[in-house]
Design an enzyme around this catalytic site. Structure first.
Site, mmCIF file in Angstrom:
data_model
loop_
_atom_site.group_PDB
_atom_site.id
_atom_site.type_symbol
_atom_site.label_atom_id
_atom_site.label_comp_id
_atom_site.label_asym_id
_atom_site.label_seq_id
_atom_site.Cartn_x
_atom_site.Cartn_y
_atom_site.Cartn_z
ATOM 1 N N ASP A 162 -12.262 103.485 126.886
ATOM 2 C CA ASP A 162 -12.645 102.625 128.018
ATOM 3 C C ASP A 162 -12.849 103.368 129.343
ATOM 4 O O ASP A 162 -13.599 102.896 130.197
ATOM 5 C CB ASP A 162 -11.648 101.465 128.199
ATOM 6 C CG ASP A 162 -10.279 101.892 128.700
ATOM 7 O OD1 ASP A 162 -9.934 103.091 128.587
ATOM 8 O OD2 ASP A 162 -9.529 101.020 129.188
ATOM 9 N N ASN A 394 -5.700 111.273 120.569
ATOM 10 C CA ASN A 394 -5.244 109.916 120.867
ATOM 11 C C ASN A 394 -6.059 108.912 120.051
ATOM 12 O O ASN A 394 -7.297 108.910 120.094
ATOM 13 C CB ASN A 394 -5.452 109.615 122.352
ATOM 14 C CG ASN A 394 -4.998 108.212 122.749
ATOM 15 O OD1 ASN A 394 -3.806 107.949 122.859
ATOM 16 N ND2 ASN A 394 -5.953 107.303 122.935
ATOM 17 N N GLU A 395 -5.364 108.084 119.314
ATOM 18 C CA GLU A 395 -5.965 106.939 118.620
ATOM 19 C C GLU A 395 -7.187 107.292 117.773
ATOM 20 O O GLU A 395 -8.292 106.797 118.016
ATOM 21 C CB GLU A 395 -6.323 105.846 119.627
ATOM 22 C CG GLU A 395 -5.118 105.258 120.316
ATOM 23 C CD GLU A 395 -5.393 103.913 120.985
ATOM 24 O OE1 GLU A 395 -6.565 103.527 121.072
ATOM 25 O OE2 GLU A 395 -4.420 103.268 121.402
ATOM 26 N N ASN A 445 0.827 104.069 120.427
ATOM 27 C CA ASN A 445 0.363 103.104 121.430
ATOM 28 C C ASN A 445 0.451 101.711 120.825
ATOM 29 O O ASN A 445 -0.112 101.465 119.761
ATOM 30 C CB ASN A 445 -1.099 103.386 121.809
ATOM 31 C CG ASN A 445 -1.282 104.776 122.404
ATOM 32 O OD1 ASN A 445 -0.314 105.408 122.835
ATOM 33 N ND2 ASN A 445 -2.514 105.246 122.443
ATOM 34 N N TYR A 447 0.387 97.407 121.831
ATOM 35 C CA TYR A 447 0.098 96.432 122.877
ATOM 36 C C TYR A 447 0.488 94.996 122.525
ATOM 37 O O TYR A 447 -0.278 94.070 122.768
ATOM 38 C CB TYR A 447 -1.391 96.513 123.242
ATOM 39 C CG TYR A 447 -1.685 97.720 124.106
ATOM 40 C CD1 TYR A 447 -1.461 97.671 125.477
ATOM 41 C CD2 TYR A 447 -2.154 98.897 123.546
ATOM 42 C CE1 TYR A 447 -1.715 98.782 126.278
ATOM 43 C CE2 TYR A 447 -2.405 100.017 124.339
ATOM 44 C CZ TYR A 447 -2.180 99.946 125.693
ATOM 45 O OH TYR A 447 -2.415 101.036 126.495
ATOM 46 N N TRP A 528 1.388 102.366 130.075
ATOM 47 C CA TRP A 528 -0.051 102.465 130.300
ATOM 48 C C TRP A 528 -0.396 101.538 131.443
ATOM 49 O O TRP A 528 -0.207 100.360 131.319
ATOM 50 C CB TRP A 528 -0.843 102.090 129.044
ATOM 51 C CG TRP A 528 -2.289 102.456 129.190
ATOM 52 C CD1 TRP A 528 -3.350 101.596 129.385
ATOM 53 C CD2 TRP A 528 -2.855 103.775 129.160
ATOM 54 N NE1 TRP A 528 -4.527 102.301 129.483
ATOM 55 C CE2 TRP A 528 -4.247 103.634 129.350
ATOM 56 C CE3 TRP A 528 -2.301 105.055 129.011
ATOM 57 C CZ2 TRP A 528 -5.099 104.744 129.385
ATOM 58 C CZ3 TRP A 528 -3.158 106.136 129.043
ATOM 59 C CH2 TRP A 528 -4.541 105.959 129.228
ATOM 60 N N LYS A 547 -4.283 98.067 134.080
ATOM 61 C CA LYS A 547 -2.915 98.186 133.555
ATOM 62 C C LYS A 547 -2.058 99.130 134.390
ATOM 63 O O LYS A 547 -0.924 99.438 134.026
ATOM 64 C CB LYS A 547 -2.942 98.651 132.091
ATOM 65 C CG LYS A 547 -3.560 97.602 131.156
ATOM 66 C CD LYS A 547 -3.313 97.889 129.692
ATOM 67 C CE LYS A 547 -4.114 96.942 128.819
ATOM 68 N NZ LYS A 547 -5.562 97.193 128.835
HETATM 69 C C1 BDP Z 1 -5.567 102.267 124.311
HETATM 70 C C2 BDP Z 1 -6.243 103.548 124.745
HETATM 71 C C3 BDP Z 1 -6.409 103.648 126.266
HETATM 72 C C4 BDP Z 1 -6.920 102.332 126.814
HETATM 73 C C5 BDP Z 1 -5.886 101.254 126.484
HETATM 74 C C6 BDP Z 1 -6.259 99.888 127.054
HETATM 75 O O1 BDP Z 1 -5.523 104.684 124.289
HETATM 76 O O2 BDP Z 1 -7.266 104.710 126.579
HETATM 77 O O3 BDP Z 1 -7.180 102.372 128.180
HETATM 78 O O4 BDP Z 1 -5.822 101.143 125.086
HETATM 79 O O5 BDP Z 1 -6.930 99.139 126.346
HETATM 80 O O6 BDP Z 1 -6.061 101.883 123.085
HETATM 81 O O7 BDP Z 1 -5.890 99.582 128.175
#
Ligand code: BDP
Length: 573
Positions: A162, A394-395, A445, A447, A528, A547
């Site tokens: 993003d 990352n990811e 990571n 969420y 984050w 965020k």
């Molecule tokens: C994660 C990514 C990060 C994004 C974050 C988001 O590692 O770069 O900015 O999500 O969605 O998947 O805020």
């Protein structure tokens, strides 16, 4: 390659400031000079300097040019032109002659221009910059809007991540000199906590020996086949630690048979030990709990351009909030910033620019580019004590079997170059990840409460516990939560707490931390993000990613005041 410095045998000046700029609207002879469309600042990303969309999101060729004069007294020296980073691809021309090119952004490259530089008249430097990402680049881009449905599908510019794909000459451009006879080419300092210091390295040209001085100690080593090696011991050594940045310096003098000093350089280092033991990460033998953030090099107008003022402000805020660490998400940060972390005592997880590697698209070239940039990163940062862990990516889609040999190769490269730091990989595939066997610490990571279970803090906490328990049962390694959080509009309040409000960010983050701290194998919480940042355009981003615990102009949101209190108490007594 060593970081350029002015010493008694080396001169140094920077070519920063205002350069000419033009897009390559059609192919032409730009390398011999061109009529500028605009002026541009170096270092800076070019994207947000201009008002026109045709410039901002332009990823095809752009040209930078400027002239410089060489002082006559440097005539007998070896002259080197260095770019600290050009994103994504940089190709340089001096007085019309092509010097070479470098890709993967974020790492330095240099050219010996001794035979090309003109001492009689001005020199013209032209640089072609291109930011076209593909299946062969790291990171990838232009995957035709990644068919995997997700929060980045369909966005503009077309990246599988993003953050805005800023481009340009984003870090300083330098000219430095050395003697033509011999010069120090690389140096590696390794230490042990009893004060033992080992210095190895390479010299180019005709040198006989290298002399090292640290405090009161002087030792020397013969230069054999261009390499040297020496050891010494610092008595009563003071260790480098979090917010206690004890640093030393070793002066290195390269000499010929007659004892003439051909090159002099000072390498700074810290003495500290970092390792993983059971469920703990130990810094100098004591468990350290990572509290801090994922961050971005991002600021209004300058984009990813190096800005010392922003870096100082960010570190002031880290100190204020009682953080101890951050991850250089999602690419190597400027070397100057890592040096600042050394000077201030901040722990860094240093990440390769490999974000969202998607194995549906990976080619042989992707792995080649990934290995290359990872090697360059380790070579650049291995002497910095603040760097305590490498993150190789990352990811990535590490739930696919093709990821196994790929990540094995990355892990092997890191271990062959550096056995003194743990290695991690940041997954978003939780217990479905297939490559964690190659890494020392699991970075993950997660969420809950945002991308799933929105608005449901209680359920998000249960979900987090459940996921972490499954991950630990499978991987049996310490887990660092490298991202979690909620987009938050500063000034938006709601009771009960609702998504996007400051109350929700606070409640969710503190709630999730409670779960993490209840699980003994969790070794850190990285929120984050440190600050809001600019993103590609996408229906789920309103004016960027929100965020941040801090706003993009670096003021605290509500959650910061709670974190400051929480982080004031050490996690491990
Ligand atoms: C994660 C990514 C990060 C994004 C974050 C988001 O590692 O770069 O900015 O999500 O969605 O998947 O805020």
């Amino acid at each position: 390659m060593i970081y350029p410095k002015r010493t008694r045998t080396r001169d140094l000046f920077e070519l920063n400031g205002i350069w000419d700029f033009a897009r390559e609207l059609e192919p032409g002879d730009f390398a011999n000079g061109f009529i500028p469309e605009k002026q541009v600042a170096v270092p800076s990303s070019y994207n947000d300097l201009f008002t026109e969309e045709e410039f901002r999101s332009w990823d095809r060729g752009v040209w930078y040019q400027r002239t410089f004069t060489m002082p006559k007294m440097l005539k007998d020296e070896r002259i080197v032109l260095r770019f600290n980073s050009v994103s994504y691809r940089g190709e340089a021309f001096l007085n019309g002659t092509r010097l070479g090119e470098h890709e993967t952004g974020y790492t330095p490259f240099e050219f010996d221009i001794t035979d090309l530089v003109d001492f009689e008249k001005d020199n013209r430097l032209c640089v072609r910059v291109e930011n076209i990402l593909s299946t062969d680049t790291v990171p990838m881009g232009n995957l035709c809007n990644d068919p995997e449905p997700g929060q980045f599908a369909g966005q503009y510019p077309d990246t599988p991540f993003d953050f805005f794909p800023y481009a340009g000459i984003q870090r300083p451009v330098m000219i430095y000199t050395t003697s033509k006879k011999a010069w120090l080419d690389s140096v590696v300092v390794t230490t042990q906590n009893d004060g033992t210091v080992k210095v190895t390295g390479k010299v180019a040209g005709a040198a006989a020996k290298a002399v090292f001085q640290c405090l009161e100690t002087t030792v020397e080593s013969a230069v054999v086949d261009g390499t040297f090696e020496a050891s010494f011991k610092i008595d009563d050594v003071k260790l480098w630690d979090v917010w206690e940045p004890n640093l030393y310096e070793v002066a290195i003098c390269i000499q010929n048979d007659a004892g003439e000093a051909l090159d002099e350089y000072a390498q700074r280092f810290g003495v500290r030990e970092i390792k993983v033991e059971g469920n703990r990460i130990l810094l100098n033998g004591k468990p350290v709990y990572f509290q801090g953030f994922g961050r971005h090099e991002d600021f209004p107008i300058i984009g990813k351009g190096l800005n010392h003022s922003v870096n100082i402000r960010d570190h002031e805020l880290l100190k204020w909030i009682n953080a101890n660490s951050y991850r250089t998400t999602h690419y190597p940060y400027s070397e100057e910033l890592i040096q600042l972390c050394d000077e201030q005592g901040i722990l860094i997880i240093s990440e390769a620019p490999a974000v969202s590697i998607n194995f549906e698209f990976v080619t042989e070239r992707t792995l080649e580019a990934h290995l290359k940039v990872l090697g360059e990163l380790i070579e650049r940062d291995r002497n910095y004590p603040s760097v305590v862990m490498w993150s190789v990516a990352n990811e990535a889609t590490t739930n696919r079997p093709e990821s196994i040999p790929y990540f094995k190769a990355l892990s092997e490269l890191v271990r062959s170059m550096d056995s003194t730091r743990p290695v991690t990989m940041i997954t978003c595939k939780a217990e479905e990840d297939m490559v964690m066997e190659f890494f020392d610490v699991v970075g993950v990571n997660l969420y809950p409460g945002w991308y799933h279970l929105p608005g449901q803090v209680k359920e998000a906490k249960e979900d987090l516990r459940d996921t972490l328990e499954k991950m630990y049962a499978k991987f049996k390694k310490p887990i660092l939560i490298t991202e979690f959080g909620a987009d938050t509009i500063p000034g938006l309040h709601s009771l009960p707490a609702e998504q996007w409000s400051e109350e929700y960010q606070t409640e969710l983050i503190l709630g999730l931390i409670e779960v993490m701290r209840d699980l003994d194998y969790v070794v850190g919480e990285h929120i984050w993000n440190f600050a809001d940042f600019r993103t590609a355009q996408n229906f789920c981003r309103v004016g960027g990613n929100k965020k941040g615990a801090f706003t993009r102009d670096r003021q605290p949101k509500m959650v910061c005041h709670f974190l400051k209190k929480l982080w004031a108490e050490p996690r491990y007594k």
